[in-house]
Design an enzyme around this catalytic site. Structure first.
Site, PDB file in Angstrom:
ATOM      1  CG  ASN A   9      -2.065   1.034   1.046  1.00  0.00           C
ATOM      2  OD1 ASN A   9      -2.265   1.617  -0.020  1.00  0.00           O
ATOM      3  ND2 ASN A   9      -2.791   1.273   2.121  1.00  0.00           N
ATOM      4  CD  GLU A  35      -2.889  -0.578  -3.168  1.00  0.00           C
ATOM      5  OE1 GLU A  35      -3.635   0.417  -3.225  1.00  0.00           O
ATOM      6  OE2 GLU A  35      -3.149  -1.596  -2.499  1.00  0.00           O
ATOM      7  CG  ASP A 148      -4.567  -7.589  -2.996  1.00  0.00           C
ATOM      8  OD1 ASP A 148      -5.530  -8.369  -2.839  1.00  0.00           O
ATOM      9  OD2 ASP A 148      -4.651  -6.359  -2.781  1.00  0.00           O
ATOM     10  CG  ASN A 150      -8.334  -6.669  -4.332  1.00  0.00           C
ATOM     11  OD1 ASN A 150      -8.623  -6.320  -3.189  1.00  0.00           O
ATOM     12  ND2 ASN A 150      -7.504  -5.983  -5.098  1.00  0.00           N
ATOM     13  CG  HIS A 245      -3.021  -5.994   1.903  1.00  0.00           C
ATOM     14  ND1 HIS A 245      -3.651  -7.035   1.268  1.00  0.00           N
ATOM     15  CD2 HIS A 245      -3.585  -4.857   1.409  1.00  0.00           C
ATOM     16  CE1 HIS A 245      -4.562  -6.566   0.422  1.00  0.00           C
ATOM     17  NE2 HIS A 245      -4.546  -5.242   0.493  1.00  0.00           N
TER      18      HIS A 245
END
Length: 254
Positions: A9, A35, A148, A150, A245
């Site tokens: 992130n 990310e 990830d 999602n 995360h």
């Protein structure tokens, strides 16, 4: 080979939270990042080299500060593949792969479905990604696809499956897709070793979700079935707190 996957992130934000010290202590051979929200030229790469990762590969979205993936490695891979060749995916910087002798490792950041348009985009991506992987397996059968996704696969993977049944990340069609993806020749490495509930890799920043462990298991190390016999362990590293995360780990005897 120890492989870690981590949606950070924002790598620049993570670096300010002592990410490098954590990385040295975790000591993976390869770490897949998602990310990162950064272009290579926005980073001081010497911090990774000094931490023991001289081989860093970045595949960033055209839009700055958005999406983007990377792989850091101790040893130089035989080949690096940037993207999938599918234009709309590659514009968002969602896939990068490194090939070593005996194993190919991909960092994947699958889109989230934040609104109706993005859900349609996500479903299209999922279908196109499956077709891409079906073809890739013909030449690279020993794939580890970390990242990830999602998506929570089953009710055990989300803290409140009833209230979230119509929320993107736990929609029936998303759950069906990830189940079919595994059935196409991949092992959910964490569930291969651990069937306990309340094991998550993402928590909302709202309402003390992480403190109360109201999370979602969105991050996976999917290991191609030809590698099943060399699977050693798989863990969720929930103590790392550089992001919403946490990292996940898979270890292979290769």
């Amino acid at each position: 080979m120890k492989i870690i996957s981590y949606n950070v992130n924002g790598i620049r934000a993570a670096l300010k939270k002592d990410f490098i010290t954590w990385l040295q202590q975790a000591d993976p051979d390869v770490i897949c990042l998602q990310e990162t929200k950064a272009h290579k030229e926005q980073l001081d790469l010497t911090v990774f080299e000094e931490a023991g990762y001289p081989y860093t590969y970045w595949f960033s979205a055209q839009k700055k500060g958005y999406s983007s993936v990377a792989i850091l490695a101790k040893q130089e891979p035989n080949h690096v593949e940037y993207g999938t060749g599918i234009d709309y995916m590659d514009q968002e910087g969602r896939n990068i792969r490194v090939d070593f002798d005996g194993v190919s490792i991909m960092s994947l950041y699958l889109p989230s479905g934040t609104n109706v348009d993005r859900i349609a985009h996500k479903l299209q991506y999922m279908d196109d990604f499956q077709a891409y992987i079906n073809e890739l397996k013909q030449t690279h059968p020993n794939l580890v696809i970390c990242g990830d996704y999602n998506i929570c696969h089953q009710a055990i993977d989300i803290h409140d499956p009833v209230r979230n049944k119509n929320v993107s990340g736990f929609l029936p069609e998303e759950r069906e897709w990830i189940g079919n993806f595994m059935d196409s020749g991949f092992i959910d490495s964490f569930r291969h070793f651990n069937t306990a509930p309340d094991q998550y890799s993402w928590w909302s920043y709202r309402a003390n979700a992480r403190t109360n462990n109201k999370g979602w298991r969105l991050d996976y190390a999917m290991v191609a079935t030809p590698l099943e016999d060399v699977l050693k362990r798989a863990l969720i590293l929930s103590e790392a707190k550089h992001s919403d995360h946490c990292p996940i780990l898979v270890e292979l005897a290769v």
